[in-house]
Write an enzyme that holds these catalytic residues in place. Structure first.
Site, mmCIF file in Angstrom:
data_model
loop_
_atom_site.group_PDB
_atom_site.id
_atom_site.type_symbol
_atom_site.label_atom_id
_atom_site.label_comp_id
_atom_site.label_asym_id
_atom_site.label_seq_id
_atom_site.Cartn_x
_atom_site.Cartn_y
_atom_site.Cartn_z
ATOM 1 N N ASN A 1 33.912 24.021 50.250
ATOM 2 C CA ASN A 1 33.100 23.874 51.013
ATOM 3 C C ASN A 1 31.831 25.134 51.000
ATOM 4 O O ASN A 1 32.117 26.053 50.202
ATOM 5 C CB ASN A 1 33.550 23.700 52.428
ATOM 6 C CG ASN A 1 34.586 24.769 52.952
ATOM 7 O OD1 ASN A 1 33.947 25.752 52.962
ATOM 8 N ND2 ASN A 1 35.536 24.471 53.085
ATOM 9 N N LYS B 1 41.909 19.970 31.366
ATOM 10 C CA LYS B 1 40.832 19.418 31.825
ATOM 11 C C LYS B 1 40.525 17.858 32.019
ATOM 12 O O LYS B 1 41.116 17.292 31.027
ATOM 13 C CB LYS B 1 39.534 20.175 31.158
ATOM 14 C CG LYS B 1 38.406 19.753 31.644
ATOM 15 C CD LYS B 1 37.098 20.348 30.838
ATOM 16 C CE LYS B 1 35.762 19.861 31.248
ATOM 17 N NZ LYS B 1 34.782 19.947 30.487
ATOM 18 N N ILE C 1 47.022 25.764 59.237
ATOM 19 C CA ILE C 1 47.358 27.320 59.143
ATOM 20 C C ILE C 1 47.525 27.641 60.665
ATOM 21 O O ILE C 1 48.575 28.363 60.805
ATOM 22 C CB ILE C 1 46.488 28.152 58.247
ATOM 23 C CG1 ILE C 1 46.469 27.617 56.759
ATOM 24 C CG2 ILE C 1 46.921 29.691 58.524
ATOM 25 C CD1 ILE C 1 45.488 28.214 55.825
ATOM 26 N N VAL C 2 46.522 27.828 61.491
ATOM 27 C CA VAL C 2 46.708 28.390 62.750
ATOM 28 C C VAL C 2 47.633 27.695 63.677
ATOM 29 O O VAL C 2 48.299 28.432 64.303
ATOM 30 C CB VAL C 2 45.183 28.334 63.339
ATOM 31 C CG1 VAL C 2 44.592 26.876 63.744
ATOM 32 C CG2 VAL C 2 44.908 29.257 64.410
HETATM 33 O O1 C5P Z 1 40.893 21.234 62.899
HETATM 34 P P1 C5P Z 1 39.627 22.119 62.684
HETATM 35 O O2 C5P Z 1 39.518 22.169 61.148
HETATM 36 O O3 C5P Z 1 38.333 21.487 63.240
HETATM 37 O O4 C5P Z 1 40.082 23.294 63.195
HETATM 38 C C1 C5P Z 1 39.404 24.642 62.966
HETATM 39 C C2 C5P Z 1 40.240 25.658 63.177
HETATM 40 O O5 C5P Z 1 41.530 25.692 62.873
HETATM 41 C C3 C5P Z 1 39.848 27.131 62.654
HETATM 42 O O6 C5P Z 1 40.074 28.221 63.287
HETATM 43 C C4 C5P Z 1 40.319 26.960 61.292
HETATM 44 O O7 C5P Z 1 40.381 28.351 60.693
HETATM 45 C C5 C5P Z 1 41.738 26.478 61.589
HETATM 46 N N1 C5P Z 1 42.272 25.826 60.571
HETATM 47 C C6 C5P Z 1 43.582 26.194 59.856
HETATM 48 N N2 C5P Z 1 44.294 25.296 58.898
HETATM 49 C C7 C5P Z 1 43.538 24.175 58.573
HETATM 50 C C8 C5P Z 1 42.595 23.764 59.185
HETATM 51 C C9 C5P Z 1 41.753 24.523 60.238
HETATM 52 O O8 C5P Z 1 44.081 27.359 60.281
HETATM 53 N N3 C5P Z 1 44.352 23.368 57.507
#
Ligand code: C5P
Length: 400
Positions: free
Chosen positions: A210, A289, A307-308
């Protein structure tokens, strides 16, 4: 909130139309508690008189490098030592160029070299000049030399153009100056920040990703380090230098970012998830490829772990801050996300606004926590980051 009590602010004024705002800036700095002395370049004196700034600052205004009388009183080295902060507002394109190459051809540039104090620069110029590549390179150089920038603001200019280049409002500049002295807010804390995009490989040469620039996460890392935290950035691929005093761990995919964040968060007091993690990755990564052939093809994707949310469910867990990019009912959706992901705080930005957020140098956000919220007006990502750091520090319990 931040103040400048017991701080000596040396205000450098260079020759742009925004020099008239220096009068108001002196007042704003004084209101925050600062003692202000002023250096004016020759050009600045064409726009506003030294007498005006002398009357407002309550101190003689310094204008000449080679002035034996001034050197007997407060000469350039004394001035450089006196300053707790050198604030240059407005900083013209020419002054920025001279600072970028370390010239010492007048009192202001000489003091800028001679001072050990932090240097905060508020650029002001025509929008076309601001966009010029030579000027942009000089600005970048100032930042790499450790100077901080506030502004420029976007809007109508004295010349009739509209765009970035107006000097930031005096109140915003004074607040940024005060925020520079917030060091100690996160003293002794260990902060982990995820930043940038992730790249999800399809084959050895292609990936899904992205447009995240990583600028907000890097600004947060700088603000945390400035606030005294031991700061680690887990960064996806971006085009940015690691800020001074920040340890950077480079990753590519969401799974790599997850591994690093889970491991490093165990030794962190605060985790700020600023990365734009790809929601999905290809179910399989081809070792060769992928060849083109059929007119239509499809790609099987699998969800990436959050992750969060993973970090916030560990025990013990760091104070966990997430980001939420929304287009409508921003605060309401952000609050929901904060609860779902088990966060202590969430920084919500309205991505329906074109000139801020993703890939831009500016942002405007609302910071939300369980029993409060606070909106931060549009400003540079570094300014926003500094204010977010203040809000985080205010929410951390002494024992965490
Ligand atoms: O669910 P969404 O992508 O809107 O959430 C955004 C928040 O979650 C941000 O803090 C982003 O860094 C974290 N995030 C994450 N792992 C993911 C998706 C989002 O840590 N796979």
């Amino acid at each position: 909130m931040a103040h400048l009590i017991n701080r000596n602010v040396l205000l450098g004024v260079s020759g742009g139309i925004a020099a008239y705002k220096s009068a108001e800036l002196i007042r704003q700095l004084q209101e925050l508690g600062a003692e202000v002395r002023v250096i004016m370049t020759r050009g600045a004196q064409q726009f506003i008189t030294p007498l005006t700034l002398q009357a407002l600052s309550g101190n003689p205004v310094h204008t000449e490098l080679l002035d034996s009388e001034a050197e007997l009183g407060m000469g350039h080295i004394e001035l450089a030592r006196w300053a707790d902060l050198l604030l240059i507002a407005p900083a013209t394109a020419d002054l920025i160029a001279r600072l970028a190459i370390g010239r010492a051809d007048d009192l202001l540039t000489t003091v800028a070299l001679a001072t050990a104090a932090p240097r905060l620069i508020a650029p002001a110029m025509n929008q076309q000049m601001w966009h010029d590549k030579a000027c942009a390179a000089n600005v970048e150089r100032l930042e790499s030399l450790g100077m901080s920038l506030v502004g420029p603001a976007v809007g109508e200019q004295a010349c009739g153009d509209v765009g970035p280049g107006r000097m930031e409002q005096p109140a915003v500049i004074a607040a940024s100056a005060a925020a520079l002295f917030q060091s100690g807010l996160l003293q002794g804390k260990r902060v982990l920040i995820s930043a940038g995009p992730t790249q999800e490989a399809l084959d050895p040469v292609r990936y899904i990703s992205n447009h995240s620039s990583g600028k907000m996460g890097y600004a947060l890392a700088r603000a945390c380090a400035d606030a005294g935290a031991r700061t680690t950035l887990v960064s996806g691929p971006v085009n940015l230098e690691a800020p001074a005093k920040v340890k950077r761990v480079e990753v590519q995919s969401a799974l790599q970012m997850l591994d690093q964040c889970v491991e490093l968060s165990a030794e962190s007091d605060i985790f700020i998830a600023c990365a734009a993690v790809a929601d999905y990755r290809p179910a399989e990564v081809q070792t060769q490829k992928i060849k083109k052939g059929a007119e239509f093809t499809s790609l099987e994707l699998v969800r990436n772990p959050d992750i969060v949310a993973t970090v916030s469910s560990t025990n013990p867990r760091p104070f966990t801050v997430g980001f939420a990019a929304e287009t409508n009912d921003v605060v309401q959706y952000a609050r929901g996300k904060m609860q779902r992901k088990g966060l202590d705080m969430i920084v919500a930005n309205d991505v329906s606004k074109q000139d801020i957020g993703f890939n831009s140098d500016e942002n405007a956000v609302t910071v939300v926590w369980p029993d409060g919220e606070h909106s931060l007006a549009q400003s540079s990502k570094l300014n926003i980051a500094r204010q977010v750091v203040e809000l985080i520090a205010g929410q951390i319990k002494p024992e965490s």
